[in-house]
Design an enzyme around this catalytic site. Structure first.
Site, short mmCIF file in Angstrom:
data_model
loop_
_atom_site.label_atom_id
_atom_site.label_comp_id
_atom_site.label_asym_id
_atom_site.label_seq_id
_atom_site.Cartn_x
_atom_site.Cartn_y
_atom_site.Cartn_z
CB SER A 44 -0.97 -0.07 1.20
OG SER A 44 -1.95 0.91 1.10
CG ASP A 50 -7.27 -2.36 -3.79
OD1 ASP A 50 -7.79 -1.41 -3.15
OD2 ASP A 50 -6.10 -2.74 -3.61
CG HIS A 86 -5.95 -1.71 -0.07
ND1 HIS A 86 -5.38 -1.38 -1.28
CD2 HIS A 86 -5.18 -1.09 0.88
CE1 HIS A 86 -4.32 -0.59 -1.07
NE2 HIS A 86 -4.18 -0.41 0.23
C1 MLT Z 1 -1.34 6.08 -0.14
O1 MLT Z 1 -1.62 7.11 0.42
O2 MLT Z 1 -0.19 5.70 -0.37
C2 MLT Z 1 -2.49 5.24 -0.55
O3 MLT Z 1 -3.68 5.91 -0.36
C3 MLT Z 1 -2.48 3.95 0.16
C4 MLT Z 1 -2.71 4.16 1.62
O4 MLT Z 1 -3.85 4.25 2.05
O5 MLT Z 1 -1.76 4.23 2.35
#
Ligand code: MLT
Length: 202
Positions: free
Chosen positions: A102, A152, A183
């Site tokens: 992520s 996702d 996700h």
């Molecule tokens: C990010 O901010 O990198 C993406 O939205 C993934 C997350 O939720 O961290």
């Protein structure tokens, strides 16, 4: 940067660079690393940014909307840290393979987008396109694994395909593994990443 380094049993193996998701720590992906490359050394970093107390690797303006200036700055900061860590722990700077989930996959993607020799491979679990409208460096010989969810809600399948096209367009051999668990980072996705690692690096 706050981090941990664990010496592997085989110093010749690539070193895994672990990058956690939002709200995680440098300990989160250790079990994943052990399944992917049991004998590898591991460098695991904690993101330097706090969002309501949750560590991240760069700021965002909203869910999925990145603070681009901070992303570029933090990517440079991490890149410099990797040079320092290689000198401090005595590993080959050219042997790093990122394993990110992520937000951690997004900063790993940003390393690939901005620095030609930052990584020798990358396992990206549920990544987004870190930045648009930039010329990517030559990524031939830098294999990339993308773990994605067809449902996702954060990284849409279209965005996964866009990232695949951008990395492939820069010469990277890209493998995409699809799941249907939103996700989440599932055990079967980690198994697929481990099989990809063995095929490419073991
Ligand atoms: C990010 O901010 O990198 C993406 O939205 C993934 C997350 O939720 O961290």
């Amino acid at each position: 940067m706050r981090h941990l380094f664990e010496q592997g049993t085989n110093p010749q193996d690539p070193v895994l660079l672990l990058l956690h998701g939002t709200g995680g720590t440098e300990r989160d992906l250790l079990p994943v690393a052990r399944r992917i490359a049991p004998a590898s050394s591991v460098l695991s970093v904690r993101g330097n940014v706090l969002e309501n107390g949750m560590p991240r690797f760069f700021r965002r303006l909203a869910e999925g909307v990145f603070d681009e200036e901070d992303l570029v700055f933090r990517t440079g900061e991490l890149h410099e840290f990797l040079d320092q860590a290689a000198a401090e722990y005595g590993f080959d700077r050219k042997s790093l393979i990122a394993v990110g989930y992520s937000n951690g996959a997004n900063i790993a993607g940003s390393l690939l987008f901005h620095y030609p020799k930052a990584l020798s491979g990358a396992i990206l679990h549920h990544p987004m396109v870190p930045r648009r409208g930039v010329q990517l460096p030559d990524l031939s010989g830098v294999p990339c694994f993308i773990g994605a969810g067809s449902n996702d809600p954060i990284c849409s399948p279209q965005e996964t395909e866009e990232l695949e096209a951008l990395l492939s367009g820069a010469g990277a051999p890209v493998t995409v593994h699809w799941e249907r668990f939103g996700h989440q980072l599932t055990s079967s996705e980690v198994e697929a990443a481990a099989a990809w690692y063995r095929a490419n690096f073991a």
